[in-house]
Design a protein around this motif. Structure first.
Motif, PDB file in Angstrom:
ATOM      1  N   ILE A  10      -6.817  -6.328  -1.623  1.00  0.00           N
ATOM      2  CA  ILE A  10      -6.910  -6.492  -3.161  1.00  0.00           C
ATOM      3  C   ILE A  10      -5.932  -5.209  -3.789  1.00  0.00           C
ATOM      4  O   ILE A  10      -5.986  -4.357  -2.877  1.00  0.00           O
ATOM      5  CB  ILE A  10      -8.429  -6.354  -3.463  1.00  0.00           C
ATOM      6  N   TYR A  11      -5.076  -5.690  -4.783  1.00  0.00           N
ATOM      7  CA  TYR A  11      -4.169  -4.610  -5.387  1.00  0.00           C
ATOM      8  C   TYR A  11      -4.063  -4.997  -6.792  1.00  0.00           C
ATOM      9  O   TYR A  11      -4.208  -6.257  -7.157  1.00  0.00           O
ATOM     10  CB  TYR A  11      -2.921  -4.415  -4.495  1.00  0.00           C
ATOM     11  N   PRO A  12      -3.480  -4.116  -7.605  1.00  0.00           N
ATOM     12  CA  PRO A  12      -3.488  -2.778  -7.050  1.00  0.00           C
ATOM     13  C   PRO A  12      -4.609  -1.967  -7.449  1.00  0.00           C
ATOM     14  O   PRO A  12      -5.630  -2.356  -7.984  1.00  0.00           O
ATOM     15  CB  PRO A  12      -2.407  -2.268  -8.259  1.00  0.00           C
ATOM     16  N   VAL A  13      -4.696  -1.021  -6.518  1.00  0.00           N
ATOM     17  CA  VAL A  13      -6.098   0.018  -6.653  1.00  0.00           C
ATOM     18  C   VAL A  13      -5.589   1.203  -6.935  1.00  0.00           C
ATOM     19  O   VAL A  13      -4.828   1.876  -5.894  1.00  0.00           O
ATOM     20  CB  VAL A  13      -6.678  -0.189  -5.305  1.00  0.00           C
ATOM     21  N   PRO A  14      -5.847   1.872  -8.199  1.00  0.00           N
ATOM     22  CA  PRO A  14      -6.463   1.440  -9.024  1.00  0.00           C
ATOM     23  C   PRO A  14      -5.852   0.286 -10.169  1.00  0.00           C
ATOM     24  O   PRO A  14      -4.674   0.199 -10.041  1.00  0.00           O
ATOM     25  CB  PRO A  14      -6.943   2.791 -10.072  1.00  0.00           C
ATOM     26  N   ALA A  15      -6.792  -0.432 -10.609  1.00  0.00           N
ATOM     27  CA  ALA A  15      -6.170  -1.494 -11.234  1.00  0.00           C
ATOM     28  C   ALA A  15      -6.627  -1.442 -12.955  1.00  0.00           C
ATOM     29  O   ALA A  15      -7.244  -0.803 -13.307  1.00  0.00           O
ATOM     30  CB  ALA A  15      -6.701  -2.939 -10.798  1.00  0.00           C
ATOM     31  N   PHE A  16      -5.656  -1.947 -13.593  1.00  0.00           N
ATOM     32  CA  PHE A  16      -5.645  -2.115 -15.108  1.00  0.00           C
ATOM     33  C   PHE A  16      -6.073  -3.217 -16.059  1.00  0.00           C
ATOM     34  O   PHE A  16      -7.238  -3.062 -16.546  1.00  0.00           O
ATOM     35  CB  PHE A  16      -4.376  -1.478 -15.804  1.00  0.00           C
ATOM     36  N   ASP A  17      -5.504  -4.277 -15.588  1.00  0.00           N
ATOM     37  CA  ASP A  17      -5.990  -5.459 -16.419  1.00  0.00           C
ATOM     38  C   ASP A  17      -5.945  -6.762 -15.349  1.00  0.00           C
ATOM     39  O   ASP A  17      -6.810  -7.818 -15.619  1.00  0.00           O
ATOM     40  CB  ASP A  17      -5.288  -5.992 -17.464  1.00  0.00           C
ATOM     41  N   VAL A  18      -5.246  -6.695 -14.181  1.00  0.00           N
ATOM     42  CA  VAL A  18      -5.498  -7.817 -13.146  1.00  0.00           C
ATOM     43  C   VAL A  18      -5.579  -7.289 -11.710  1.00  0.00           C
ATOM     44  O   VAL A  18      -4.921  -6.239 -11.326  1.00  0.00           O
ATOM     45  CB  VAL A  18      -4.102  -8.728 -13.314  1.00  0.00           C
ATOM     46  N   LEU A  19      -6.497  -7.962 -11.218  1.00  0.00           N
ATOM     47  CA  LEU A  19      -6.638  -7.644  -9.748  1.00  0.00           C
ATOM     48  C   LEU A  19      -6.104  -8.752  -8.995  1.00  0.00           C
ATOM     49  O   LEU A  19      -6.641  -9.942  -9.145  1.00  0.00           O
ATOM     50  CB  LEU A  19      -8.068  -7.353  -9.368  1.00  0.00           C
ATOM     51  N   PHE A  20      -5.129  -8.689  -7.899  1.00  0.00           N
ATOM     52  CA  PHE A  20      -4.896  -9.572  -7.046  1.00  0.00           C
ATOM     53  C   PHE A  20      -5.702  -9.746  -5.605  1.00  0.00           C
ATOM     54  O   PHE A  20      -6.086  -8.389  -5.162  1.00  0.00           O
ATOM     55  CB  PHE A  20      -3.340  -9.337  -6.616  1.00  0.00           C
ATOM     56  N   VAL A  21      -6.086 -10.676  -5.152  1.00  0.00           N
ATOM     57  CA  VAL A  21      -6.545 -10.816  -3.938  1.00  0.00           C
ATOM     58  C   VAL A  21      -5.631 -11.705  -3.106  1.00  0.00           C
ATOM     59  O   VAL A  21      -5.210 -12.626  -3.637  1.00  0.00           O
ATOM     60  CB  VAL A  21      -8.039 -11.504  -4.185  1.00  0.00           C
ATOM     61  N   GLU A  22      -5.366 -11.318  -2.041  1.00  0.00           N
ATOM     62  CA  GLU A  22      -4.316 -11.954  -1.194  1.00  0.00           C
ATOM     63  C   GLU A  22      -4.653 -11.552   0.392  1.00  0.00           C
ATOM     64  O   GLU A  22      -5.472 -10.671   0.777  1.00  0.00           O
ATOM     65  CB  GLU A  22      -3.031 -11.067  -1.104  1.00  0.00           C
ATOM     66  N   GLY A  23      -4.497 -12.799   1.276  1.00  0.00           N
ATOM     67  CA  GLY A  23      -4.856 -12.517   2.663  1.00  0.00           C
ATOM     68  C   GLY A  23      -5.398 -14.069   3.032  1.00  0.00           C
ATOM     69  O   GLY A  23      -5.369 -15.058   2.500  1.00  0.00           O
ATOM     70  N   ASP A  24      -6.296 -14.029   4.420  1.00  0.00           N
ATOM     71  CA  ASP A  24      -6.922 -14.788   4.905  1.00  0.00           C
ATOM     72  C   ASP A  24      -8.248 -15.205   4.557  1.00  0.00           C
ATOM     73  O   ASP A  24      -9.160 -14.710   5.037  1.00  0.00           O
ATOM     74  CB  ASP A  24      -6.916 -14.682   6.580  1.00  0.00           C
TER      75      ASP A  24
END
Length: 82
Positions: A10-24
């Motif tokens: 998950i990124y970015p950490v810390p997050a402001f308005d959107v959290l991305f989830v990426e991977g398997d």
């Protein structure tokens, strides 16, 4: 429950308005987000894509946990909303 492969992030950490989830996460069926007190904030059926975003703009600032779950496994990561 066994732990899902750690091939997701998950990124970015810390997050402001959107959290991305990426991977398997192909075997994951849902993602749940919890507050630091354990309150369920959001329940998401995961898309089949390798990357997706979660709108966290309405979340109060603080520490949250994101859990990826399928029928037999789960994994939890922590993020901070600023």
């Amino acid at each position: 429950m066994q732990s899902i492969s750690q091939n997701w992030d998950i990124y970015p950490v810390p997050a402001f308005d959107v959290l991305f989830v990426e991977g398997d996460l192909s075997t994951a069926s849902v993602v749940k987000i919890y507050s630091s007190t354990g309150k369920l904030i959001q329940h998401i059926t995961t898309p089949s894509a390798k990357k997706f975003k979660i709108d966290i703009s309405n979340y109060p600032k603080g520490i949250y946990f994101i859990e990826s779950i399928n029928k037999e496994q789960s994994a939890v990561k922590k993020f901070i909303k600023i």
